[in-house]
Design an enzyme around this catalytic site. Structure first.
Site, PDB file in Angstrom:
ATOM      1  N   TYR A  87       0.862  -1.186   0.000  1.00 10.62           N
ATOM      2  CA  TYR A  87       0.000   0.000   0.000  1.00 10.62           C
ATOM      3  C   TYR A  87       0.895   1.231   0.000  1.00 10.62           C
ATOM      4  O   TYR A  87       1.872   1.283   0.762  1.00 10.62           O
ATOM      5  CB  TYR A  87      -0.895  -0.010   1.248  1.00 10.62           C
ATOM      6  N   ASN A 171     -13.878   5.223   5.549  1.00 11.48           N
ATOM      7  CA  ASN A 171     -14.960   4.529   4.842  1.00 11.48           C
ATOM      8  C   ASN A 171     -16.171   5.391   4.474  1.00 11.48           C
ATOM      9  O   ASN A 171     -16.502   5.488   3.285  1.00 11.48           O
ATOM     10  CB  ASN A 171     -15.359   3.275   5.626  1.00 11.48           C
ATOM     11  N   ASN A 197     -21.396  -5.540   1.621  1.00  6.30           N
ATOM     12  CA  ASN A 197     -21.443  -5.626   3.086  1.00  6.30           C
ATOM     13  C   ASN A 197     -20.183  -5.069   3.731  1.00  6.30           C
ATOM     14  O   ASN A 197     -20.049  -5.091   4.953  1.00  6.30           O
ATOM     15  CB  ASN A 197     -21.638  -7.082   3.527  1.00  6.30           C
ATOM     16  N   ARG A 220     -20.688 -11.947  -1.188  1.00  6.79           N
ATOM     17  CA  ARG A 220     -20.333 -13.369  -1.308  1.00  6.79           C
ATOM     18  C   ARG A 220     -21.364 -14.217  -0.585  1.00  6.79           C
ATOM     19  O   ARG A 220     -21.943 -13.782   0.421  1.00  6.79           O
ATOM     20  CB  ARG A 220     -18.959 -13.623  -0.682  1.00  6.79           C
TER      21      ARG A 220
HETATM   22  N1  LIG Z   1      -9.847   3.875  -2.273  1.00  6.41           N
HETATM   23  C1  LIG Z   1     -10.138   4.346  -1.068  1.00  6.41           C
HETATM   24  O1  LIG Z   1      -9.995   5.536  -0.769  1.00  6.41           O
HETATM   25  C2  LIG Z   1     -10.656   3.398  -0.053  1.00  6.41           C
HETATM   26  C3  LIG Z   1     -11.227   3.877   1.137  1.00  6.41           C
HETATM   27  C4  LIG Z   1     -11.774   2.944   2.035  1.00  6.41           C
HETATM   28  C5  LIG Z   1     -11.686   1.589   1.754  1.00  6.41           C
HETATM   29  N2  LIG Z   1     -11.078   1.190   0.611  1.00  6.41           N
HETATM   30  C6  LIG Z   1     -10.986  -0.223   0.244  1.00  6.41           C
HETATM   31  O2  LIG Z   1     -12.296  -0.712   0.228  1.00  6.41           O
HETATM   32  C7  LIG Z   1     -12.275  -2.088   0.513  1.00  6.41           C
HETATM   33  C8  LIG Z   1     -13.264  -2.345   1.645  1.00  6.41           C
HETATM   34  O3  LIG Z   1     -12.816  -1.696   2.831  1.00  6.41           O
HETATM   35  P1  LIG Z   1     -13.706  -1.782   4.150  1.00  6.41           P
HETATM   36  O4  LIG Z   1     -12.978  -1.192   5.293  1.00  6.41           O
HETATM   37  O5  LIG Z   1     -15.058  -1.280   3.816  1.00  6.41           O
HETATM   38  O6  LIG Z   1     -13.754  -3.361   4.288  1.00  6.41           O
HETATM   39  P2  LIG Z   1     -14.389  -4.327   5.362  1.00  6.41           P
HETATM   40  O7  LIG Z   1     -15.506  -3.686   6.077  1.00  6.41           O
HETATM   41  O8  LIG Z   1     -13.272  -4.910   6.153  1.00  6.41           O
HETATM   42  O9  LIG Z   1     -15.010  -5.458   4.408  1.00  6.41           O
HETATM   43  C9  LIG Z   1     -14.221  -6.178   3.515  1.00  6.41           C
HETATM   44  C10 LIG Z   1     -15.098  -6.592   2.353  1.00  6.41           C
HETATM   45  O10 LIG Z   1     -14.316  -7.258   1.377  1.00  6.41           O
HETATM   46  C11 LIG Z   1     -14.978  -8.493   1.041  1.00  6.41           C
HETATM   47  N3  LIG Z   1     -13.977  -9.474   0.657  1.00  6.41           N
HETATM   48  C12 LIG Z   1     -12.914  -9.887   1.374  1.00  6.41           C
HETATM   49  N4  LIG Z   1     -12.208 -10.791   0.663  1.00  6.41           N
HETATM   50  C13 LIG Z   1     -12.852 -10.946  -0.512  1.00  6.41           C
HETATM   51  C14 LIG Z   1     -12.622 -11.744  -1.651  1.00  6.41           C
HETATM   52  N5  LIG Z   1     -11.563 -12.558  -1.744  1.00  6.41           N
HETATM   53  N6  LIG Z   1     -13.498 -11.664  -2.683  1.00  6.41           N
HETATM   54  C15 LIG Z   1     -14.568 -10.842  -2.604  1.00  6.41           C
HETATM   55  N7  LIG Z   1     -14.836 -10.049  -1.547  1.00  6.41           N
HETATM   56  C16 LIG Z   1     -13.982 -10.103  -0.513  1.00  6.41           C
HETATM   57  C17 LIG Z   1     -15.698  -8.877   2.307  1.00  6.41           C
HETATM   58  O11 LIG Z   1     -16.689  -9.797   2.002  1.00  6.41           O
HETATM   59  P3  LIG Z   1     -17.008 -11.041   2.979  1.00  6.41           P
HETATM   60  O12 LIG Z   1     -17.887 -10.489   4.063  1.00  6.41           O
HETATM   61  O13 LIG Z   1     -17.702 -11.978   2.081  1.00  6.41           O
HETATM   62  O14 LIG Z   1     -15.700 -11.564   3.511  1.00  6.41           O
HETATM   63  C18 LIG Z   1     -16.241  -7.524   2.732  1.00  6.41           C
HETATM   64  O15 LIG Z   1     -17.359  -7.181   1.952  1.00  6.41           O
HETATM   65  C19 LIG Z   1     -10.824  -2.425   0.861  1.00  6.41           C
HETATM   66  O16 LIG Z   1     -10.189  -2.911  -0.290  1.00  6.41           O
HETATM   67  C20 LIG Z   1     -10.245  -1.079   1.231  1.00  6.41           C
HETATM   68  O17 LIG Z   1      -8.846  -1.022   1.061  1.00  6.41           O
HETATM   69  C21 LIG Z   1     -10.580   2.060  -0.287  1.00  6.41           C
END
Ligand SMILES: NC(=O)c1ccc[n+]([C@@H]2O[C@H](COP(=O)([O-])OP(=O)(O)OC[C@H]3O[C@@H](n4cnc5c(N)ncnc54)[C@H](OP(=O)(O)O)[C@@H]3O)[C@@H](O)[C@H]2O)c1
Length: 386
Positions: A87, A171, A197, A220
């Site tokens: 990252y 988020n 989710n 999923r």
């Molecule tokens: N670009 C940006 O500025 C930014 C800002 C915030 C977050 N993000 C990114 O957004 C994503 C989500 O962050 P979060 O904090 O909201 O996550 P989170 O609440 O921890 O949730 C993770 C999500 O990813 C899914 N997931 C995990 N492994 C997976 C796989 N192999 N295939 C498909 N789905 C999978 C999970 O589904 P399950 O419940 O089925 O495990 C869940 O929906 C991350 O990649 C994070 O780095 C980016």
């Protein structure tokens, strides 16, 4: 001398290990509470390289600084990526027992516990966040310059809501900005998203619903799918499907019927991989696919025909870039806007490592949870370190 219960069986040389870094004092111990930080010395698998380490409490803050205690600090996927070394962010550095280490954690809810003599506008007990990224929030105490903290609006917030919603720099802001910066959406429009989710996905559902925007959400499959579907429906999701539904040809027909007045022009991609490619079939003309995560760890492949015949536009969004390009005032305005949505916090579990009897026990407990997270824990983990 006051003793915190968990210090009783901690070896003194570990509790009082010398720690030197900006923001951490190396001076005498003012009480016997073991302050803990989650640290790593080399990038790698978090369940192998992260460890919990006690350190001296900071000395009184300089006149322009405040001492804060982190109350709850999320473990986000990007924090994991920072530990893995994949990252583009540099974690906070410090010296611990003569060794250079990094402290994990980008965001967290903190409470002001001591105020420097020249600081204005902050008082003991205020809830604050760090205005700077990679603040080493996986730690008990820090000393921060007053100009580097943002005070939360006073009110009756729960710790969890503040840590995951009101004080979250990651988020909910990402969800809000993606819904506003790419396509001008009006009431009755549709948005498609995967990873629905996730914490971001749940914020997308809620913000969209409050604005009368409909969402088609993909998650999923899992044993307790009904529970998840109900939960997302209660947040305001219009439709929720598992990725398996993408292999059903009738899905595209249904989506066309639902959206015929207003074909889908925004798709938010948290996952990438083949399922995401399949989702693009549901988009209308002139749509934008905005990628913000790659949870599947697979590339995103898009059919050329979508660019030629449907004028698809593929873009990325990074909240960190948004912060770099916007003023502190704009950032505070965004926080206030988000507070008005009164978003519900994601399902979560608090990992309280302050109650463990030793750093070794705390490390083991942390690593066990990290292994579960890698397998798909389904809940946001919030760290409490003391
Ligand atoms: N670009 C940006 O500025 C930014 C800002 C915030 C977050 N993000 C990114 O957004 C994503 C989500 O962050 P979060 O904090 O909201 O996550 P989170 O609440 O921890 O949730 C993770 C999500 O990813 C899914 N997931 C995990 N492994 C997976 C796989 N192999 N295939 C498909 N789905 C999978 C999970 O589904 P399950 O419940 O089925 O495990 C869940 O929906 C991350 O990649 C994070 O780095 C980016």
């Amino acid at each position: 001398m006051l003793r915190h219960p968990f210090t009783r069986s901690v070896r003194p040389n570990r509790v009082y290990a010398k720690l030197k870094l900006a923001g951490f004092a190396t001076s005498a111990i003012r009480n016997a509470v073991a302050n803990r930080a989650v640290v790593f010395t080399a990038n790698g698998n978090p369940a192998e390289v992260l460890r919990v380490q006690s350190y001296d409490p900071p000395s009184s803050p300089a006149p322009d600084s405040v001492q804060v205690r982190f109350r709850l600090s999320p473990i986000n996927p990007s924090d994991i990526n920072v530990v893995q070394g994949v990252y583009p962010a540099t974690p906070m550095k410090m010296q611990l027992g003569g060794e250079d280490v990094h402290v994990g954690g980008n965001e967290g809810l903190a409470e002001v516990v001591e105020v420097g003599s020249e600081v204005q506008g902050l008082k003991k007990g205020d809830w604050v966040i760090s205005a700077k990224p990679q603040a080493g929030t996986w730690s008990s105490f820090r000393t921060l310059r007053a100009e580097d903290v943002i005070k939360l609006p006073e009110g009756r917030l729960s710790e969890v809501n503040a840590a995951t919603i009101t004080a979250s720099t990651v988020n909910p802001p990402t969800a809000y900005n993606m819904l506003h910066e790419f396509v001008h959406l009006k009431e009755g429009d549709w948005v498609l998203q995967n990873g629905a989710n996730s914490a971001v996905g749940q914020a997308v559902i809620q913000i969209a619903a409050r604005k009368g925007i409909k969402t088609i959400n993909f998650v999923r499959n899992r044993p307790d799918l009904d529970h998840l579907m109900n939960q997302l429906a209660q947040l305001g999701a219009t439709h929720v499907f598992t990725y398996d539904a993408l292999s059903d040809k009738s899905l595209a027909k249904h989506v066309k019927q639902w959206t015929s007045e207003s074909p889908i022009r925004l798709m938010l991609n948290c996952v990438s991989g083949p399922d995401t490619t399949a989702m693009t079939r549901l988009l209308g003309d002139n749509a934008h696919i905005v990628s913000y995560g790659a949870m599947s760890k697979k590339p995103l492949s898009l059919p050329t025909s979508l660019f030629i015949f449907k004028n698809l536009c593929a873009q990325g969004f990074w909240q960190s870039r948004w912060y770099q390009q916007h003023s502190r005032q704009e950032r505070e305005n965004l926080m206030k806007t988000l507070a008005d949505f009164k978003l519900k916090e994601p399902e979560h579990e608090i990992l309280d490592l302050s109650t463990e009897s030793s750093d070794e026990a705390a490390t083991q407990r942390l690593r066990d949870v990290l292994v579960k997270m890698e397998e798909g824990f389904g809940k946001k983990v919030l760290l409490r370190l003391g």
